[in-house]
Design a protein around this motif. Sequence first.
Motif, PDB file in Angstrom:
ATOM      1  N   ARG A 186      69.441  70.526 -29.257  1.00 44.90           N
ATOM      2  CA  ARG A 186      70.278  69.803 -30.219  1.00 44.90           C
ATOM      3  C   ARG A 186      71.120  70.745 -31.081  1.00 44.90           C
ATOM      4  O   ARG A 186      72.297  70.467 -31.347  1.00 44.90           O
ATOM      5  CB  ARG A 186      69.389  68.964 -31.142  1.00 44.90           C
ATOM      6  CG  ARG A 186      68.853  67.745 -30.435  1.00 44.90           C
ATOM      7  CD  ARG A 186      67.587  67.195 -31.055  1.00 44.90           C
ATOM      8  NE  ARG A 186      67.030  66.227 -30.109  1.00 44.90           N
ATOM      9  CZ  ARG A 186      67.092  64.896 -30.277  1.00 44.90           C
ATOM     10  NH1 ARG A 186      67.615  64.397 -31.364  1.00 44.90           N
ATOM     11  NH2 ARG A 186      66.612  64.098 -29.361  1.00 44.90           N
TER      12      ARG A 186
ATOM     13  N   GLU B 146      70.965  64.665 -35.325  1.00 50.08           N
ATOM     14  CA  GLU B 146      69.900  63.896 -34.670  1.00 50.08           C
ATOM     15  C   GLU B 146      70.477  62.900 -33.659  1.00 50.08           C
ATOM     16  O   GLU B 146      70.043  62.838 -32.513  1.00 50.08           O
ATOM     17  CB  GLU B 146      69.108  63.151 -35.759  1.00 50.08           C
ATOM     18  CG  GLU B 146      67.918  62.360 -35.284  1.00 50.08           C
ATOM     19  CD  GLU B 146      66.762  63.251 -34.813  1.00 50.08           C
ATOM     20  OE1 GLU B 146      66.796  64.457 -35.112  1.00 50.08           O
ATOM     21  OE2 GLU B 146      65.865  62.724 -34.136  1.00 50.08           O
TER      22      GLU B 146
ATOM     23  N   GLY C 214      72.161  64.547 -30.728  1.00 50.77           N
ATOM     24  CA  GLY C 214      71.128  65.039 -29.817  1.00 50.77           C
ATOM     25  C   GLY C 214      70.494  63.910 -29.034  1.00 50.77           C
ATOM     26  O   GLY C 214      70.261  64.024 -27.817  1.00 50.77           O
TER      27      GLY C 214
ATOM     28  N   GLN D   8      70.491  63.772 -25.049  1.00 48.29           N
ATOM     29  CA  GLN D   8      69.205  63.689 -24.338  1.00 48.29           C
ATOM     30  C   GLN D   8      69.195  62.475 -23.401  1.00 48.29           C
ATOM     31  O   GLN D   8      68.741  62.560 -22.255  1.00 48.29           O
ATOM     32  CB  GLN D   8      68.073  63.575 -25.374  1.00 48.29           C
ATOM     33  CG  GLN D   8      66.686  63.546 -24.765  1.00 48.29           C
ATOM     34  CD  GLN D   8      66.351  64.874 -24.094  1.00 48.29           C
ATOM     35  OE1 GLN D   8      66.623  65.940 -24.621  1.00 48.29           O
ATOM     36  NE2 GLN D   8      65.798  64.797 -22.882  1.00 48.29           N
TER      37      GLN D   8
END
Lengths: 492, 492
Positions: B53, B463, B466, B470
């Motif tokens: 991240r 966050e 990321g 992901q």
Amino acid sequence: MNSTLLGIARGPRLSRGAISQIRPSRLFSFTQWRAIRTTEMSEQQLAAVKINRERLWRDLHETCEWGKGERWGEGATDIGMARLTLSDADKQARDWFVKTTESLGCKVKVDAMGNIFAIRPGKQNSAAPTYAGSHMDTQPTGGRYDGILGVHAGIEVLKTMKDNDIETEYPTGVINWTNEEGARFPISMVSSGVWAGAIPLEKAYNLVEVGGGKATQKSELERIGYLGEFEASHKANPIGAHFELHIEQGPILESSGGEIGAVEGVQAFRWHIITVKGRDCHTGTTDFQNRSDAMLTAAKLIVHSHNTAAGLGCLASTGILTLKPGSTNTVPGFVRFSLDMRSKDDAKLQQLEDILKTEFAKIAAGEQVGLVNAEGVKGRGCTVEWQLDTDSPATRFHEDCVTCVEESAKDMLGINSRNLVQRMTSGAGHDSVYTSRHAPTSMIFVPCRDGVSHNPAEYCSLEDCGNGAQTLLGAMLRLTFKIEFLYQFASD
Amino acid sequence: MNSTLLGIARGPRLSRGAISQIRPSRLFSFTQWRAIRTTEMSEQQLAAVKINRERLWRDLHETCEWGKGERWGEGATDIGMARLTLSDADKQARDWFVKTTESLGCKVKVDAMGNIFAIRPGKQNSAAPTYAGSHMDTQPTGGRYDGILGVHAGIEVLKTMKDNDIETEYPTGVINWTNEEGARFPISMVSSGVWAGAIPLEKAYNLVEVGGGKATQKSELERIGYLGEFEASHKANPIGAHFELHIEQGPILESSGGEIGAVEGVQAFRWHIITVKGRDCHTGTTDFQNRSDAMLTAAKLIVHSHNTAAGLGCLASTGILTLKPGSTNTVPGFVRFSLDMRSKDDAKLQQLEDILKTEFAKIAAGEQVGLVNAEGVKGRGCTVEWQLDTDSPATRFHEDCVTCVEESAKDMLGINSRNLVQRMTSGAGHDSVYTSRHAPTSMIFVPCRDGVSHNPAEYCSLEDCGNGAQTLLGAMLRLTFKIEFLYQFASD
């Protein structure tokens, strides 16, 4: 000079209705002169004096050669006007006005604002004249009747008095006010405003023409030779009384079958700029719940202003609306719109404004007010700001002048005139608003087709122009008559 | 080359849901190589591969040095973007993209629209790659996440696969699409549109920059050295599958506590220009009965479009409104406004339009429709004209791709992910609309603060960026895995 009398003639020291309380018996003695003095005329004689409709029509369209605008129809006079104030065309019209009124025996005075006062002497000249006044300037895409008719009708009145050898006890006259439209130098009724002491002379002089030019109102007055030597002031140059014939500029007379409006006053109006602030968002990605849609909110406020004004017998209108950012797929976060509210009653107008101030805020917050927000999805709300732009309280014209108009119109229209003569309130401002502050004043309205004005296709028929001029003549003679008796009464 | 397999990889010949019907048992044999082949990974192993991240965040803000816009906060990255397509700043970002992906072992192809395809070889290269695609150009007052995040996340996926020595059976890659925004050359998603055969190449080439410049899209492609040699065509340069990570650009995820949107498709939208014609009149002289108030009518229509759309679960928005003549004391006789209507369902959108076409006319004529015209004064009526400007039918993404996104997000977010992963419909268009016509496609949405986008203050947290990357990695690995099995299955 009898100052009490002058005071009466100038109006402000005369309480409303005071003239009408005086009811002396009339004098019908004849003088030695060839001329008929108005003091010697019977009601029948007054009513029998007729203006020349065809001459009025011909004169009016002749001066409309100067400053011709857009053609809108097939007829010889189906051409609009573009005679901006203090332009070369306006100078030609002014020169004609001066030459014509002088040829009718008038003394012409030009004041510091270029207002032209043509004065026909009376038997006595110690009192201020009774005038017919209006303006010869037009909007850039205007018509042939707004203002122009009132000046021409005044001149037709002078011609008719001359034709009939009528001599008034005190002077009469015609005024051509400068820049009533405010279209070139952007304050309307600016020169009667200076005369009335409501607008400072320097402010008026320094107005710069719209559209990027550098000319000021003063430089243009100088350029065309109409920066007059007389002070523009109701004190230095008083008006005895002021009558203004004007097209209605609205549809009320036409749609109700009226022929003459006896104008009691001018509506109050307050102009606000309303700013609605929300938040820009994407039209596709933002559900209704999460929007602060300034355009949707503004739309609700506009509808609500109409409904509320209608309920109170007032008017509310939006003529300007801008928004940001202005993209099909972005909900606007910013909308600004004009809100023009009017009523003939100041208190009623204030009531409308008070209600809307409270309810606009509620509607913007998403609360239900009446039927507004009863449907749809409540979003995150917007804020509303008000900014007062113009405040013009209601004007009441002088009851005696209004009565003179009404009686004159009834004389002309005959006994079946109940619906043909209507007491009205002017929706728009006119030079008479300012003259009424310092002299007994009224206006005469005549119908214009479809209520259209400020448009090349503005139209008032030969018949209606003539009706208006005839009523103007009668009103001026009547008031002159009343004033003469007043003078006589006061001298007794 | 096995055309059946390629057909599967390219999508259009594969009926929706076809892949999901194939349920072979998985193979967990290991190869001799050091690299882990995706065919050899367990579900647990798939889920355990983690993107970095901080690296993603660092890389993204590093490239945002090129084309920096307006600062909106105190933080180091609280600066908007102004990286118009094919500008010098865009060239710098493109050069970085090419250099970086080449350093990761990619082969880079630039097509005739400047679309850049970075391809990481698979074990076999007979099938079209599974791509992460988005765009690096921005609005003139844009932010750092719209488009940019999707490209950077794709590169982070490649980095993560390299870090973990993952070898896919068939190639993977990243696409940087040219001029998605349409902000400089005014057709949005124009280059994926050319690739899809939906927009002619010449039309795209000849687009002239907005704002008065003379540059065309082609001249700027040449100038910055990105007029590529490869044909811009889904036939010549097929895509196996396309995943696009994007900020939601709306508030739905944030306001509902969602973390990942598995995007099932894109809303249909139809843009109309609505013209309301009434008649100009004076706000003071014209009573409500005699008005044809185009502004008041438009306000009613805007409110009614909102209420009706809300009732049908659609959207309706007005982002542009102009009027004439635009003066505080003139009731406008002419108003034109945009009406942007959206629904995820084409039939529902048509229903909304049909209703509004009928009811707008009634409302403009003064008839009561629901609560509209229940209050206020009926005037003389206005007319309403509709003009269709843009018609974009609903897009449905490939169910297998949507499932891959959903499963990947659930893996990442854990078992309590029921509300955190949401199936959504995109409100805005994206390059994925065009790729979905010729390849299985889905998108991944992550929340952006307050739903703000196309604004310097657009913000997506480290966050959330990321989480998106992901999920993108997981979705690509999953689909690659499925395709590999399909190939295997078809080869059996």
